[in-house]
Design an enzyme around this catalytic site. Structure first.
Site, PDB file in Angstrom:
ATOM      1  N   GLY A  34       0.833  -1.213   0.000  1.00  0.00           N
ATOM      2  CA  GLY A  34       0.000   0.000   0.000  1.00  0.00           C
ATOM      3  C   GLY A  34       0.867   1.262   0.000  1.00  0.00           C
ATOM      4  O   GLY A  34       0.624   2.199  -0.761  1.00  0.00           O
ATOM      5  N   HIS A  35       1.911   1.259   0.853  1.00  0.00           N
ATOM      6  CA  HIS A  35       2.832   2.414   0.873  1.00  0.00           C
ATOM      7  C   HIS A  35       3.595   2.492  -0.444  1.00  0.00           C
ATOM      8  O   HIS A  35       3.829   3.582  -0.971  1.00  0.00           O
ATOM      9  CB  HIS A  35       3.828   2.293   2.027  1.00  0.00           C
ATOM     10  CG  HIS A  35       3.191   2.258   3.375  1.00  0.00           C
ATOM     11  ND1 HIS A  35       3.050   1.103   4.095  1.00  0.00           N
ATOM     12  CD2 HIS A  35       2.653   3.249   4.136  1.00  0.00           C
ATOM     13  CE1 HIS A  35       2.454   1.368   5.249  1.00  0.00           C
ATOM     14  NE2 HIS A  35       2.204   2.660   5.299  1.00  0.00           N
ATOM     15  N   GLN A  59      -0.876   9.930  18.455  1.00  0.00           N
ATOM     16  CA  GLN A  59      -2.143   9.577  17.812  1.00  0.00           C
ATOM     17  C   GLN A  59      -2.673   8.213  18.255  1.00  0.00           C
ATOM     18  O   GLN A  59      -3.703   7.769  17.771  1.00  0.00           O
ATOM     19  CB  GLN A  59      -2.010   9.638  16.285  1.00  0.00           C
ATOM     20  CG  GLN A  59      -1.171   8.537  15.663  1.00  0.00           C
ATOM     21  CD  GLN A  59      -0.944   8.780  14.176  1.00  0.00           C
ATOM     22  OE1 GLN A  59      -0.167   9.659  13.793  1.00  0.00           O
ATOM     23  NE2 GLN A  59      -1.641   8.037  13.338  1.00  0.00           N
ATOM     24  N   ASP A 150      -7.737   5.433   4.741  1.00  0.00           N
ATOM     25  CA  ASP A 150      -7.930   6.275   5.929  1.00  0.00           C
ATOM     26  C   ASP A 150      -8.720   7.520   5.519  1.00  0.00           C
ATOM     27  O   ASP A 150      -8.214   8.652   5.572  1.00  0.00           O
ATOM     28  CB  ASP A 150      -6.569   6.641   6.527  1.00  0.00           C
ATOM     29  CG  ASP A 150      -5.839   5.408   7.022  1.00  0.00           C
ATOM     30  OD1 ASP A 150      -6.421   4.658   7.824  1.00  0.00           O
ATOM     31  OD2 ASP A 150      -4.697   5.157   6.580  1.00  0.00           O
ATOM     32  N   GLN A 153      -9.042  10.376   8.036  1.00  0.00           N
ATOM     33  CA  GLN A 153      -7.742  11.049   8.201  1.00  0.00           C
ATOM     34  C   GLN A 153      -7.515  12.015   7.031  1.00  0.00           C
ATOM     35  O   GLN A 153      -7.066  13.150   7.215  1.00  0.00           O
ATOM     36  CB  GLN A 153      -6.639  10.001   8.265  1.00  0.00           C
ATOM     37  CG  GLN A 153      -5.240  10.562   8.112  1.00  0.00           C
ATOM     38  CD  GLN A 153      -4.174   9.528   8.415  1.00  0.00           C
ATOM     39  OE1 GLN A 153      -3.917   9.222   9.562  1.00  0.00           O
ATOM     40  NE2 GLN A 153      -3.525   9.007   7.384  1.00  0.00           N
TER      41      GLN A 153
END
Ligand code: PAF
Length: 288
Positions: A34-35, A59, A150, A153
């Protein structure tokens, strides 16, 4: 590839590279495909690619979750290098939060206070907003890349970037999924094989809502019930299944525009989130 540990060294590393665009991919390490997809998006668009690797303590709502968070720096650096990242910024906590640190960037309203904000507590998005602001100010990139998994986010970051006038384009890349449809996450390694099979009900639930919406179903409660039924059939009792406005996270009552379907659920001890944006099809009566 250069690895730097301080903001001063990061700025020095980027100083000679401002003639082309700088793309930044903020991460907490434990890098996976994913990164890598974010690195590739940055590599395709920007002359210089910076990745940050920092497990941001502020967080985390649960200390146990922070302690259990995988730290795999050697593998992270190897992956970043293989994907053509130019600079990795890997500070320690004292560099990001030196003694006397007393500033919090706090986004308010449903975008930060509902769903993940409510489940994980006020501190979660405050921690994300504060560290992302610091990372963006440290690198001053032209573009910053985040994954659509996310979604809340991303909405919080878009809000703070707009509100604080930070000169960066927020680029959102599609959720990266394994072959079986599970959204890639650093937490997936904690799933047993049986839990992983059950977790597939999460993408199936999103698909059930998307299909029903395309077939013309517009009633939000009925759409939501489809997702819940799909999850519960696999023994998953979600923390939430929500249909909201993708930018403000305000609840919606009817599918008369694109709507974000967000799910959070624990499978065994592992908390997973996923989402999709659904649109209404133009078939069907629209009243069920
Ligand atoms: O998505 C993450 O990995 C983190 O929340 C981020 C954006 C790097 C901030 O710590």
């Amino acid at each position: 590839m250069i690895v730097v540990r301080t903001v001063t060294d990061l700025r020095a590393a980027l100083r000679g590279r401002r003639d082309g665009a700088v793309g930044m991919v903020p991460t907490m390490g434990a890098l996976h495909e994913g990164h890598a997809s974010l690195f590739r998006a940055a590599r395709a668009a920007d002359a210089t690619v910076v990745a940050s690797v920092f497990v941001n303590p502020t967080q985390f709502d649960e200390q146990a979750d922070l302690a259990a968070y995988p730290r795999t720096e050697d593998a992270d650096l190897a992956l970043a290098e293989a994907e053509g990242v130019d600079v990795v910024f890997a500070p320690d906590a004292a560099e990001m939060y030196p003694s006397g640190f007393s500033t919090t960037v706090s986004v308010t309203g449903p975008v930060a206070e509902t769903l993940e904000g409510a489940q994980r507590g006020r501190g979660h998005f405050d921690g994300v907003a504060t560290v992302v602001t610091k990372l963006l100010l440290a690198a001053l990139p032209d573009r910053a890349y985040f994954g659509a998994k996310d979604a809340q986010q991303v909405a919080v970051i878009r809000r703070l970037v707009a509100d604080l006038g930070i000169p960066v384009d927020v680029v959102v890349c599609p959720t990266s999924r394994d072959e079986d449809g599970l959204a890639r996450s650093s937490r997936n390694t904690r799933l047993s094989p049986e839990e992983r099979r059950r977790a597939l009900a999460i993408p199936r639930a999103l698909e059930a809502v998307a299909d029903a919406a395309l077939a013309g179903l517009r009633d939000i409660e009925t759409l939501r019930a489809r997702a819940v039924a799909t999850l519960e059939a696999s023994g998953i009792h979600p923390e939430y299944v929500a249909l909201v406005d993708p930018a403000s996270f305000a609840p919606v009552t009817r599918l008369d525009r694109p709507v974000l379907v967000a799910i959070a659920a624990r499978v065994g001890a592992t908390r997973l989130i996923d989402n999709t944006v659904v649109v209404a099809g133009d078939t069907g009566t629209g009243d069920a």
